[in-house]
Scaffold this motif. Structure first.
Motif, PDB file in Angstrom:
ATOM      1  N   GLU A 202      19.140 -39.691  98.354  1.00  0.00           N
ATOM      2  CA  GLU A 202      19.288 -38.328  98.851  1.00  0.00           C
ATOM      3  C   GLU A 202      18.068 -37.484  98.485  1.00  0.00           C
ATOM      4  OE1 GLU A 202      22.921 -36.991  97.164  1.00  0.00           O
ATOM      5  OE2 GLU A 202      24.199 -38.109  98.558  1.00  0.00           O
ATOM      6  N   ARG A 203      17.469 -37.794  97.331  1.00  0.00           N
ATOM      7  CA  ARG A 203      16.271 -37.061  96.918  1.00  0.00           C
ATOM      8  C   ARG A 203      15.044 -37.507  97.703  1.00  0.00           C
ATOM      9  NH1 ARG A 203      16.644 -37.101  90.278  1.00  0.00           N
ATOM     10  NH2 ARG A 203      18.642 -35.989  90.088  1.00  0.00           N
ATOM     11  N   LYS A 204      14.923 -38.814  97.869  1.00  0.00           N
ATOM     12  CA  LYS A 204      13.790 -39.368  98.608  1.00  0.00           C
ATOM     13  C   LYS A 204      14.263 -40.624  99.327  1.00  0.00           C
ATOM     14  CE  LYS A 204       9.018 -40.928  98.137  1.00  0.00           C
ATOM     15  NZ  LYS A 204       7.898 -41.188  97.196  1.00  0.00           N
ATOM     16  N   ALA A 205      14.383 -40.532 100.646  1.00  0.00           N
ATOM     17  CA  ALA A 205      14.919 -41.645 101.438  1.00  0.00           C
ATOM     18  C   ALA A 205      13.930 -42.808 101.442  1.00  0.00           C
ATOM     19  CB  ALA A 205      15.205 -41.193 102.865  1.00  0.00           C
ATOM     20  N   THR A 206      14.308 -43.880 100.743  1.00  0.00           N
ATOM     21  CA  THR A 206      13.448 -45.062 100.676  1.00  0.00           C
ATOM     22  C   THR A 206      14.141 -46.323 101.172  1.00  0.00           C
ATOM     23  OG1 THR A 206      14.115 -45.362  98.369  1.00  0.00           O
ATOM     24  CG2 THR A 206      12.052 -44.192  98.767  1.00  0.00           C
ATOM     25  N   ILE A 207      15.472 -46.308 101.215  1.00  0.00           N
ATOM     26  CA  ILE A 207      16.218 -47.478 101.682  1.00  0.00           C
ATOM     27  C   ILE A 207      17.236 -47.047 102.723  1.00  0.00           C
ATOM     28  CG2 ILE A 207      15.956 -48.738  99.518  1.00  0.00           C
ATOM     29  CD1 ILE A 207      18.860 -47.939  98.858  1.00  0.00           C
ATOM     30  N   CYS A 208      17.685 -47.999 103.508  1.00  0.00           N
ATOM     31  CA  CYS A 208      18.725 -47.737 104.494  1.00  0.00           C
ATOM     32  C   CYS A 208      20.080 -47.664 103.773  1.00  0.00           C
ATOM     33  CB  CYS A 208      18.734 -48.843 105.544  1.00  0.00           C
ATOM     34  SG  CYS A 208      20.081 -48.690 106.748  1.00  0.00           S
ATOM     35  N   PRO A 209      20.853 -46.605 103.980  1.00  0.00           N
ATOM     36  CA  PRO A 209      22.161 -46.495 103.317  1.00  0.00           C
ATOM     37  C   PRO A 209      23.080 -47.679 103.612  1.00  0.00           C
ATOM     38  CG  PRO A 209      21.540 -44.393 104.286  1.00  0.00           C
ATOM     39  CD  PRO A 209      20.538 -45.398 104.767  1.00  0.00           C
ATOM     40  N   LYS A 210      22.946 -48.266 104.797  1.00  0.00           N
ATOM     41  CA  LYS A 210      23.789 -49.413 105.152  1.00  0.00           C
ATOM     42  C   LYS A 210      23.479 -50.620 104.264  1.00  0.00           C
ATOM     43  CE  LYS A 210      24.499 -48.120 109.998  1.00  0.00           C
ATOM     44  NZ  LYS A 210      24.319 -48.539 111.429  1.00  0.00           N
ATOM     45  N   LEU A 211      22.224 -50.735 103.835  1.00  0.00           N
ATOM     46  CA  LEU A 211      21.849 -51.830 102.944  1.00  0.00           C
ATOM     47  C   LEU A 211      22.530 -51.665 101.591  1.00  0.00           C
ATOM     48  CD1 LEU A 211      20.033 -54.351 102.641  1.00  0.00           C
ATOM     49  CD2 LEU A 211      18.243 -52.838 101.779  1.00  0.00           C
ATOM     50  N   ASN A 212      22.616 -50.448 101.119  1.00  0.00           N
ATOM     51  CA  ASN A 212      23.294 -50.158  99.862  1.00  0.00           C
ATOM     52  C   ASN A 212      24.787 -50.459  99.962  1.00  0.00           C
ATOM     53  OD1 ASN A 212      23.548 -49.269  97.199  1.00  0.00           O
ATOM     54  ND2 ASN A 212      23.735 -47.119  97.787  1.00  0.00           N
ATOM     55  N   ILE A 213      25.380 -50.078 101.078  1.00  0.00           N
ATOM     56  CA  ILE A 213      26.813 -50.343 101.293  1.00  0.00           C
ATOM     57  C   ILE A 213      27.071 -51.835 101.393  1.00  0.00           C
ATOM     58  CG2 ILE A 213      28.741 -50.010 102.885  1.00  0.00           C
ATOM     59  CD1 ILE A 213      27.551 -47.302 103.627  1.00  0.00           C
ATOM     60  N   ALA A 214      26.197 -52.540 102.116  1.00  0.00           N
ATOM     61  CA  ALA A 214      26.355 -53.987 102.276  1.00  0.00           C
ATOM     62  C   ALA A 214      26.306 -54.701 100.933  1.00  0.00           C
ATOM     63  CB  ALA A 214      25.276 -54.529 103.206  1.00  0.00           C
ATOM     64  N   ALA A 215      25.401 -54.257 100.053  1.00  0.00           N
ATOM     65  CA  ALA A 215      25.305 -54.860  98.724  1.00  0.00           C
ATOM     66  C   ALA A 215      26.586 -54.638  97.941  1.00  0.00           C
ATOM     67  CB  ALA A 215      24.110 -54.276  97.976  1.00  0.00           C
ATOM     68  N   LEU A 216      27.144 -53.435  98.018  1.00  0.00           N
ATOM     69  CA  LEU A 216      28.392 -53.145  97.301  1.00  0.00           C
ATOM     70  C   LEU A 216      29.546 -53.986  97.824  1.00  0.00           C
ATOM     71  CD1 LEU A 216      29.993 -51.443  95.260  1.00  0.00           C
ATOM     72  CD2 LEU A 216      30.336 -49.743  97.084  1.00  0.00           C
ATOM     73  N   VAL A 217      29.641 -54.126  99.142  1.00  0.00           N
ATOM     74  CA  VAL A 217      30.725 -54.921  99.737  1.00  0.00           C
ATOM     75  C   VAL A 217      30.617 -56.383  99.307  1.00  0.00           C
ATOM     76  CG1 VAL A 217      31.675 -55.784 101.913  1.00  0.00           C
ATOM     77  CG2 VAL A 217      31.051 -53.376 101.695  1.00  0.00           C
ATOM     78  N   CYS A 218      29.406 -56.927  99.364  1.00  0.00           N
ATOM     79  CA  CYS A 218      29.206 -58.323  98.947  1.00  0.00           C
ATOM     80  C   CYS A 218      29.539 -58.503  97.469  1.00  0.00           C
ATOM     81  CB  CYS A 218      27.763 -58.753  99.220  1.00  0.00           C
ATOM     82  SG  CYS A 218      27.349 -58.923 100.968  1.00  0.00           S
ATOM     83  N   GLY A 219      29.137 -57.552  96.655  1.00  0.00           N
ATOM     84  CA  GLY A 219      29.447 -57.627  95.235  1.00  0.00           C
ATOM     85  C   GLY A 219      30.938 -57.561  94.973  1.00  0.00           C
ATOM     86  N   ALA A 220      31.626 -56.690  95.698  1.00  0.00           N
ATOM     87  CA  ALA A 220      33.078 -56.562  95.538  1.00  0.00           C
ATOM     88  C   ALA A 220      33.792 -57.849  95.952  1.00  0.00           C
ATOM     89  CB  ALA A 220      33.592 -55.379  96.357  1.00  0.00           C
ATOM     90  N   LEU A 221      33.335 -58.471  97.027  1.00  0.00           N
ATOM     91  CA  LEU A 221      33.926 -59.743  97.463  1.00  0.00           C
ATOM     92  C   LEU A 221      33.669 -60.837  96.433  1.00  0.00           C
ATOM     93  CD1 LEU A 221      33.054 -59.709 101.282  1.00  0.00           C
ATOM     94  CD2 LEU A 221      35.302 -59.394 100.223  1.00  0.00           C
ATOM     95  N   GLY A 222      32.489 -60.803  95.813  1.00  0.00           N
ATOM     96  CA  GLY A 222      32.203 -61.766  94.754  1.00  0.00           C
ATOM     97  C   GLY A 222      33.131 -61.593  93.567  1.00  0.00           C
TER      98      GLY A 222
END
Length: 248
Positions: free
Chosen positions: A83-103
């Motif tokens: 939010e301070r400095k857009a450097t990554i796609c928010p969907k990439l962050n969400i995808a990582a969380l979902v994969c981690g939760a499934l793990g």
């Protein structure tokens, strides 16, 4: 102040120590009681029979919970930084969380469904834990590289990339050798030199390698988690039965 109490660094530290203790304690008990062969058994083999299965299930369930907490906090941190400095796609962050939760879900399945009881369910949980966990490492490595040097150093990015690469490389022979050996012989009663033992040893070595790659990866979160704290804010919802207060 002690270094492990700075910020929220106690969370990844506790996760790594607890997870390693779960592996070591269940392995030691299983070997001492001679429930498994000491030559590189599968991780889940060390938590199949009581009493080690009770300890293994309890500790792995708590490890999964701690892992989910650390992953979620990491997600919120990246969201705030983005939010301070857009450097990554928010969907990439969400995808990582979902994969981690499934793990983490896969870890719970492995801990609660022993291979001698419901082998298919146990194997599904193991595949979910290792495959989704590996994808999580890869995605977080990509995120770290994209945020360099704004938030991550080259050393941290390089170490995370190496660990994610090791996890990917080890996961492939782990799964392949497991299916080549496990369904043609017993997982627990095999002896060195027996048919399929070489596949089992290879798969087990890769499994331990992937598991400790996960732990070492979370160790890289310590310095990062020292830079922020997490606060819980309580917000009361309006009571629909409460009459509004009229003011003059």
């Amino acid at each position: 102040m002690w270094w492990f109490l700075i910020g929220t660094s106690c969370l990844p530290i506790t996760l790594v120590i607890w997870s390693c203790a779960a592996f070591v304690i269940s392995f030691s008990i299983a070997v001492l009681i001679r429930h498994v062969h000491p030559l590189v058994p599968f991780i889940s083999d060390t938590g199949t029979f009581p009493p080690e299965s009770c300890i293994f299930g309890l500790m792995i369930n708590f490890s999964a919970f701690l892992g989910l907490v650390v992953m979620y906090i990491r997600y919120k941190l990246l969201q705030t930084l983005n939010e301070r400095k857009a450097t990554i796609c928010p969907k990439l962050n969400i995808a990582a969380l979902v994969c981690g939760a499934l793990g983490c879900l896969g870890m719970c399945i492995v801990a609660n469904f022993q291979e001698t009881s419901l082998r298919i369910v146990h194997d599904i949980g193991a595949l979910l834990a290792f495959i989704m966990g590996t994808i999580y490492l890869v995605l977080q490595s990509c995120i770290s590289i994209r945020m360099m040097p704004y938030h991550h150093t080259r050393l941290v990015c390089g170490f995370r990339t190496i660990l994610s690469a090791v996890s990917v490389i080890a996961t492939i022979p782990m799964i392949t050798c497991y299916f080549l050996a496990t369904y043609s012989s017993s997982t627990l009663d095999w002896k060195p030199g027996a048919k399929g033992s070489s596949f089992q040893v290879t798969s087990a070595v890769c499994e331990w390698l992937v598991a400790f790659s996960f732990n070492f990866f979370f160790l890289t979160y310590i310095k990062e988690f020292q830079t922020f704290t997490v606060n819980v804010r309580t917000v009361l919802l309006p009571d629909p039965n409460e009459e509004p207060c009229n003011t003059l």
